[in-house]
Write a protein that holds these residues in place. Structure first.
Motif, PDB file in Angstrom:
ATOM      1  N   THR A 145       0.801  -1.226  -0.036  1.00 59.03           N
ATOM      2  CA  THR A 145       0.115   0.278   0.150  1.00 59.03           C
ATOM      3  C   THR A 145       0.795   1.250  -0.071  1.00 59.03           C
ATOM      4  N   GLY A 310      -3.508   0.154  13.496  1.00 62.04           N
ATOM      5  CA  GLY A 310      -3.545   0.555  12.230  1.00 62.04           C
ATOM      6  C   GLY A 310      -3.381   2.253  12.182  1.00 62.04           C
ATOM      7  N   HIS A 312      -4.760   6.119   9.851  1.00 62.31           N
ATOM      8  CA  HIS A 312      -5.614   6.784   9.082  1.00 62.31           C
ATOM      9  C   HIS A 312      -4.757   7.815   8.310  1.00 62.31           C
ATOM     10  N   ILE A 324      -6.587   6.611   2.866  1.00 58.68           N
ATOM     11  CA  ILE A 324      -6.672   5.291   3.176  1.00 58.68           C
ATOM     12  C   ILE A 324      -6.659   5.223   4.920  1.00 58.68           C
ATOM     13  N   ARG A 325      -7.419   4.093   5.311  1.00 58.45           N
ATOM     14  CA  ARG A 325      -7.738   3.747   6.606  1.00 58.45           C
ATOM     15  C   ARG A 325      -7.338   2.040   6.360  1.00 58.45           C
ATOM     16  N   GLN A 326      -6.070   2.072   7.180  1.00 56.44           N
ATOM     17  CA  GLN A 326      -5.277   0.624   6.890  1.00 56.44           C
ATOM     18  C   GLN A 326      -5.751   0.120   8.454  1.00 56.44           C
ATOM     19  N   TYR A 327      -6.227  -1.242   8.334  1.00 53.34           N
ATOM     20  CA  TYR A 327      -6.373  -1.901   9.660  1.00 53.34           C
ATOM     21  C   TYR A 327      -5.274  -3.096   9.753  1.00 53.34           C
ATOM     22  N   GLU A 328      -4.692  -3.084  10.861  1.00 53.44           N
ATOM     23  CA  GLU A 328      -3.696  -4.150  11.233  1.00 53.44           C
ATOM     24  C   GLU A 328      -4.052  -5.259  12.132  1.00 53.44           C
ATOM     25  N   HIS A 337      -7.628  -6.988   1.931  1.00 53.48           N
ATOM     26  CA  HIS A 337      -6.765  -5.749   1.154  1.00 53.48           C
ATOM     27  C   HIS A 337      -7.161  -4.188   1.631  1.00 53.48           C
ATOM     28  N   ASP A 338      -6.444  -3.376   1.179  1.00 53.55           N
ATOM     29  CA  ASP A 338      -6.437  -2.205   1.523  1.00 53.55           C
ATOM     30  C   ASP A 338      -7.193  -1.375   0.409  1.00 53.55           C
ATOM     31  N   GLU A 339      -7.886  -0.473   0.884  1.00 52.79           N
ATOM     32  CA  GLU A 339      -8.808   0.362  -0.278  1.00 52.79           C
ATOM     33  C   GLU A 339      -8.181   2.063   0.009  1.00 52.79           C
ATOM     34  N   HIS A 356      -3.297  -7.524   0.489  1.00 50.83           N
ATOM     35  CA  HIS A 356      -2.196  -7.802   1.344  1.00 50.83           C
ATOM     36  C   HIS A 356      -1.069  -8.948   0.947  1.00 50.83           C
TER      37      HIS A 356
END
Length: 422
Positions: A145, A310, A312, A324-328, A337-339, A356
């Motif tokens: 990403t 994660g 923002h 992008i808001r990525q969650y871990e 996946h990331d959006e 991912h």
């Protein structure tokens, strides 16, 4: 067959590697995982740690017969490695890096490169003086990403960047760990503005391709340390285990127990220190504003006891916005996946899906090791980070700490962390 020929493998030479620091990161990513996936490019010739028990346990876990040392000078003199990988406590990085450079070695160091501006300057001066390179392991640059975001920014998908919103969330597992360990003291880690935020400041520097000019920051301790309703020395001997939400039973984690429990008899360092120790002196809630030489302004925050893990991130430009808001890790299901949302002014919204990848940091760890150990790996996005990048991200953190204490903006030029121009 001669020793020199034995070290030559198809596509390059096998590097003679010495690992200094055998905690979780050293024994794992730069030990066991390295040997498992990059055996054709690296062989361990030394394992070094001030705690001999830990070094021995780590050597067995890694699966190498390399000799164990407790003294860096003795190790360098005895084995003369090609590469020294530095994974020791943050405040000790500089001395090890300097000794390795002077011994003619290439250095790969965990982030942060070091903890003070003075130490930054010494490392940069030594790199120039010796001609031996330092690589800093900013693995977040290598996540899929991050690479896609970098491409969009280089393409000027939203015009000229004017500001950035960047907010990082550590959950009650990962965030609490920093307050259990040696990181909880500024003298060891420089605070999380240095240890953890160095990742984030480096991403900003890399994304924006500019140098930060000044930082204004606030930090406070609201949850850990003296805020606790009770406390003990460590989880393993505490009388409050039933009522403490942060109780860690290390006996349930064979890896941590192996690296830290028996070795604690040698140096007294406990991996499960109480998060409510009253002498913890780093903030757990932080925010900063950064202004760059290209006039981009950044709003940044780091929180360490969230129910989510994660970040923002949003780039605001003259032609739109990328978000992008990525969650871990989080207590709800998310896709694999990331959006990325690419929103153009007066135009359409594009949803860019980034799958991912396997491995740590969504595949970033593997890509980083390829870059550092497989010669000729292309680097079109400039993901490989040297000592200068390590210094600039660390100096952002140091400026944030200085601003937090002084109550005013701090220019990076005030810190004196860079060598004087020739």
């Amino acid at each position: 067959m001669t020793k020199a020929l034995e070290n030559v493998v198809e596509g390059g030479e096998r590097h003679r590697v010495a690992l200094v620091g055998t905690g979780h990161r050293g024994a794992g990513m730069w030990g066991r995982e390295l040997l498992a996936g990059w055996r054709d490019r690296a062989e361990f010739v030394a394992i070094c740690d001030v705690n001999e028990l830990r070094a021995g346990h780590a050597r067995n876990a890694i699966g190498t017969n390399a000799p164990v040392y407790t003294d860096v000078d003795a190790m360098l003199a005895a084995v003369r490695p090609d590469i020294v990988i530095v994974c020791s406590r943050d405040d000790t990085h500089d001395e090890i890096i300097l000794k390795a450079l002077e011994a003619g070695c290439r250095v790969i160091t965990e982030k942060p490169m070091t903890t003070t501006p003075e130490k930054c300057r010494r490392i940069l001066e030594a790199e120039i003086r010796t001609g031996n390179p330092v690589d800093v392991t900013f693995n977040y640059r290598f996540a899929p990403t991050a690479a896609r975001l970098k491409q969009l920014l280089r393409e000027k998908a939203i015009g000229t960047i004017t500001s950035v919103d960047f907010h990082w969330y550590l959950d009650t597992q990962h965030g609490a760990d920093y307050f259990r360990r040696w990181h909880a003291y500024e003298k060891n880690s420089g605070s999380l503005f240095v240890h953890k935020s160095t990742h984030h400041f480096d991403l900003l520097n890399w994304y924006l391709e500019s140098t930060p000019r000044e930082v204004s920051a606030f930090g406070t301790q609201r949850n850990y340390g003296r805020n606790g309703p009770f406390r003990g020395e460590r989880c393993g001997t505490c009388g409050h285990t039933r009522e403490c939400d942060f109780y860690l039973d290390m006996s349930k984690d064979e890896w941590l127990a192996m690296l830290y429990e028996e070795p604690s008899k040698e140096d007294g360092y406990f991996r499960d220190g109480c998060v409510y120790r009253e002498d913890i002196d780093i903030p757990d809630t932080m925010t900063a504003m950064l202004r760059y030489e290209n006039e981009v302004i950044v709003s940044y925050s780091l929180n360490t006891f969230m129910p989510i893990e994660g970040y923002h991130l949003a780039f605001n430009g003259t032609g739109g916005r990328i978000e992008i808001r990525q969650y871990e890790r989080q207590p709800f299901d998310v896709p694999d996946h990331d959006e990325i949302l690419l929103m153009r002014n007066f135009g359409s919204v594009e949803r860019i899906l980034v799958p991912h990848a396997a491995g740590g940091h969504f595949g970033g760890d593997d890509r980083l090791r390829d870059m550092l150990l497989r010669e000729g790996t292309p680097d079109p996005l400039g993901q490989r980070a040297g000592a200068r990048a390590g210094a600039m991200s660390m100096l952002c953190g140091a400026a944030a700490v200085a601003s937090m204490k002084a109550g005013r903006p701090i220019r990076l030029s005030e810190l004196g962390g860079l060598p004087e121009p020739a």
